[in-house]
Design a protein around this motif. Sequence first.
Motif, PDB file in Angstrom:
ATOM      1  N   ARG A   1       0.807  -1.223   0.000  1.00  0.00           N
ATOM      2  CA  ARG A   1       0.000   0.000   0.000  1.00  0.00           C
ATOM      3  C   ARG A   1       0.841   1.274   0.000  1.00  0.00           C
ATOM      4  O   ARG A   1       0.304   2.377   0.161  1.00  0.00           O
ATOM      5  CB  ARG A   1      -0.929   0.010   1.226  1.00  0.00           C
ATOM      6  CG  ARG A   1      -1.993  -1.055   1.196  1.00  0.00           C
ATOM      7  CD  ARG A   1      -2.812  -0.974  -0.062  1.00  0.00           C
ATOM      8  NE  ARG A   1      -4.078  -1.681   0.060  1.00  0.00           N
ATOM      9  CZ  ARG A   1      -4.976  -1.751  -0.921  1.00  0.00           C
ATOM     10  NH1 ARG A   1      -4.741  -1.173  -2.060  1.00  0.00           N
ATOM     11  NH2 ARG A   1      -6.097  -2.404  -0.751  1.00  0.00           N
ATOM     12  N   GLY A   2       2.147   1.111  -0.075  1.00  0.00           N
ATOM     13  CA  GLY A   2       3.026   2.288  -0.142  1.00  0.00           C
ATOM     14  C   GLY A   2       3.121   3.072   1.162  1.00  0.00           C
ATOM     15  O   GLY A   2       3.379   4.281   1.154  1.00  0.00           O
ATOM     16  N   ILE A   3       2.923   2.380   2.298  1.00  0.00           N
ATOM     17  CA  ILE A   3       3.102   3.062   3.603  1.00  0.00           C
ATOM     18  C   ILE A   3       4.548   2.799   4.038  1.00  0.00           C
ATOM     19  O   ILE A   3       4.910   1.673   4.358  1.00  0.00           O
ATOM     20  CB  ILE A   3       2.126   2.522   4.664  1.00  0.00           C
ATOM     21  CG1 ILE A   3       0.682   2.576   4.154  1.00  0.00           C
ATOM     22  CG2 ILE A   3       2.277   3.298   5.980  1.00  0.00           C
ATOM     23  CD1 ILE A   3      -0.329   1.880   5.060  1.00  0.00           C
ATOM     24  N   ALA A   4       5.359   3.836   4.041  1.00  0.00           N
ATOM     25  CA  ALA A   4       6.804   3.622   4.205  1.00  0.00           C
ATOM     26  C   ALA A   4       7.318   3.948   5.602  1.00  0.00           C
ATOM     27  O   ALA A   4       8.515   3.903   5.849  1.00  0.00           O
ATOM     28  CB  ALA A   4       7.556   4.453   3.174  1.00  0.00           C
ATOM     29  N   ARG A   5       6.397   4.255   6.540  1.00  0.00           N
ATOM     30  CA  ARG A   5       6.862   4.580   7.899  1.00  0.00           C
ATOM     31  C   ARG A   5       6.091   3.740   8.909  1.00  0.00           C
ATOM     32  O   ARG A   5       4.859   3.732   8.904  1.00  0.00           O
ATOM     33  CB  ARG A   5       6.637   6.048   8.229  1.00  0.00           C
ATOM     34  CG  ARG A   5       7.394   6.974   7.323  1.00  0.00           C
ATOM     35  CD  ARG A   5       7.179   8.407   7.739  1.00  0.00           C
ATOM     36  NE  ARG A   5       7.596   9.271   6.648  1.00  0.00           N
ATOM     37  CZ  ARG A   5       6.752   9.996   5.915  1.00  0.00           C
ATOM     38  NH1 ARG A   5       5.464   9.984   6.176  1.00  0.00           N
ATOM     39  NH2 ARG A   5       7.206  10.746   4.944  1.00  0.00           N
ATOM     40  N   ILE A   6       6.852   3.097   9.791  1.00  0.00           N
ATOM     41  CA  ILE A   6       6.236   2.215  10.791  1.00  0.00           C
ATOM     42  C   ILE A   6       6.854   2.506  12.157  1.00  0.00           C
ATOM     43  O   ILE A   6       8.085   2.577  12.287  1.00  0.00           O
ATOM     44  CB  ILE A   6       6.475   0.725  10.434  1.00  0.00           C
ATOM     45  CG1 ILE A   6       5.839   0.391   9.074  1.00  0.00           C
ATOM     46  CG2 ILE A   6       5.939  -0.192  11.533  1.00  0.00           C
ATOM     47  CD1 ILE A   6       6.048  -1.046   8.602  1.00  0.00           C
ATOM     48  N   VAL A   7       5.992   2.679  13.156  1.00  0.00           N
ATOM     49  CA  VAL A   7       6.489   2.755  14.532  1.00  0.00           C
ATOM     50  C   VAL A   7       6.074   1.457  15.214  1.00  0.00           C
ATOM     51  O   VAL A   7       4.892   1.097  15.230  1.00  0.00           O
ATOM     52  CB  VAL A   7       5.919   3.975  15.292  1.00  0.00           C
ATOM     53  CG1 VAL A   7       6.463   4.003  16.719  1.00  0.00           C
ATOM     54  CG2 VAL A   7       6.269   5.265  14.555  1.00  0.00           C
ATOM     55  N   PHE A   8       7.051   0.752  15.743  1.00  0.00           N
ATOM     56  CA  PHE A   8       6.838  -0.601  16.259  1.00  0.00           C
ATOM     57  C   PHE A   8       7.082  -0.637  17.766  1.00  0.00           C
ATOM     58  O   PHE A   8       8.097  -0.144  18.256  1.00  0.00           O
ATOM     59  CB  PHE A   8       7.795  -1.564  15.531  1.00  0.00           C
ATOM     60  CG  PHE A   8       7.873  -2.919  16.159  1.00  0.00           C
ATOM     61  CD1 PHE A   8       6.755  -3.733  16.212  1.00  0.00           C
ATOM     62  CD2 PHE A   8       9.060  -3.385  16.701  1.00  0.00           C
ATOM     63  CE1 PHE A   8       6.814  -4.989  16.807  1.00  0.00           C
ATOM     64  CE2 PHE A   8       9.133  -4.637  17.296  1.00  0.00           C
ATOM     65  CZ  PHE A   8       8.005  -5.438  17.349  1.00  0.00           C
ATOM     66  N   SER A   9       6.157  -1.290  18.488  1.00  0.00           N
ATOM     67  CA  SER A   9       6.304  -1.486  19.933  1.00  0.00           C
ATOM     68  C   SER A   9       7.265  -2.619  20.188  1.00  0.00           C
ATOM     69  O   SER A   9       6.875  -3.785  20.140  1.00  0.00           O
ATOM     70  CB  SER A   9       4.982  -1.930  20.552  1.00  0.00           C
ATOM     71  OG  SER A   9       3.983  -1.031  20.293  1.00  0.00           O
ATOM     72  N   SER A  10       8.501  -2.292  20.483  1.00  0.00           N
ATOM     73  CA  SER A  10       9.436  -3.326  20.889  1.00  0.00           C
ATOM     74  C   SER A  10       9.478  -3.355  22.420  1.00  0.00           C
ATOM     75  O   SER A  10       8.607  -2.773  23.074  1.00  0.00           O
ATOM     76  CB  SER A  10      10.803  -3.090  20.265  1.00  0.00           C
ATOM     77  OG  SER A  10      11.614  -4.225  20.472  1.00  0.00           O
ATOM     78  N   SER A  11      10.454  -4.014  22.965  1.00  0.00           N
ATOM     79  CA  SER A  11      10.425  -4.230  24.412  1.00  0.00           C
ATOM     80  C   SER A  11      11.825  -4.348  24.984  1.00  0.00           C
ATOM     81  O   SER A  11      12.739  -4.871  24.322  1.00  0.00           O
ATOM     82  CB  SER A  11       9.673  -5.533  24.682  1.00  0.00           C
ATOM     83  OG  SER A  11       9.805  -5.896  26.031  1.00  0.00           O
ATOM     84  N   ALA A  12      11.947  -3.945  26.233  1.00  0.00           N
ATOM     85  CA  ALA A  12      13.193  -4.166  26.967  1.00  0.00           C
ATOM     86  C   ALA A  12      13.463  -5.663  27.129  1.00  0.00           C
ATOM     87  O   ALA A  12      14.593  -6.054  27.432  1.00  0.00           O
ATOM     88  CB  ALA A  12      13.105  -3.501  28.329  1.00  0.00           C
TER      89      ALA A  12
END
Length: 323
Positions: free
Chosen positions: A106-117
């Motif tokens: 879909r051409g969405i080029a930015r992702i913020v991902f919930s990672s973890s300690a």
Amino acid sequence: MKILVVGGAGYIGSHVAREFLDSGHQVDVYDNLSTGSRDNLFPEEGFTEGDILDYPRLRDAMGLGYDALIHLAAAKAAGESMVKPEKYSLQNLNGTVNIINAALERGIARIVFSSSAAAYGEPKYLPIDEKHPTEPENFYGFTKLEIERILGWYDRLKGIRYAALRYFNAAGYDVRGRIAGLEKSPANLIPVIMETAVGMRQELQVFGTDYQTKDGTGVRDYVHVSDLARGHVAALDWISRNDKSLVVNLGSEEGLSVFDILECARRISGKPIPAKIVPRRPGDPARLVASSRLARELLGWEARESDLETLVRTTWEAYSRKR
Ligand code: WQD
């Protein structure tokens, strides 16, 4: 920007969606409501009920011209991941691969991902900065680290820019009381204390009082969800402006013990909150404290609402409203 929050009906996702709305963004939510709740949706948001394992539905939902997506749809119980790795592989790994591939289509080029300690594992030194070795001790942490690595490859191969936010112990509720849904069957310390305070549980089990800490109980870095939420807005802004990806800790840099929180909860709620001391929970380190220096330097981010009093008071307000 026009933003899709995947997992936006959940505990952290709803705070994140609120913060993007408050910052003037347009927000839609995609969530299967397995752990999230309709109570956590805001009238300004568009909502699609859907599962991240349903690829066609996910791809359709992403076809509305989004500039970015925020991914918080994951199973997150570290203990459970050690007995049901198949659940965590499917939901966290396969689900995320679906999200990234659909975003690409879909051409969405930015992702913020919930990672973890949890990606770090047993601390080798404190406070933990981003250079600390990543040797997860549980399968949940492994899935988070693996997703960071997949995102790294998509950055190189496909130009996707991502921010992986390594949360420490997320806690607290919106200070203005705008988030109404409570977590279902929580396993984390503060909601367990609150469920005990309102009588949903008989007692808190304190997992060990023989750690090398100030009072013998486990010490953690609790970071308020609204502070985490501001971190998402700042991280998306940063990757957009710099056209670069980012891996960063979000923590309060303060260590609080189980007894610190229990005593504060007793005082604020006025409830006895019975507690029983039981043996250590396997795999629990004595102390975990973040360095958030990188977030401060790059994002100008700092925890503002992560003091003991605010964490406990806002959670108590959410639980006492629901009684
Ligand atoms: C905190 C402290 C316990 C419950 C987990 C995940 C981690 C991350 C955050 C997502 C510890 C003690 C707890 C109880 C207790 N998740 N405790 N009685 O284990 O630090 O981290 O959540 O990324 O991956 O592992 O959080 O809230 O379970 O425990 O005494 O009933 O409270 O021993 O010292 P934890 P927690």
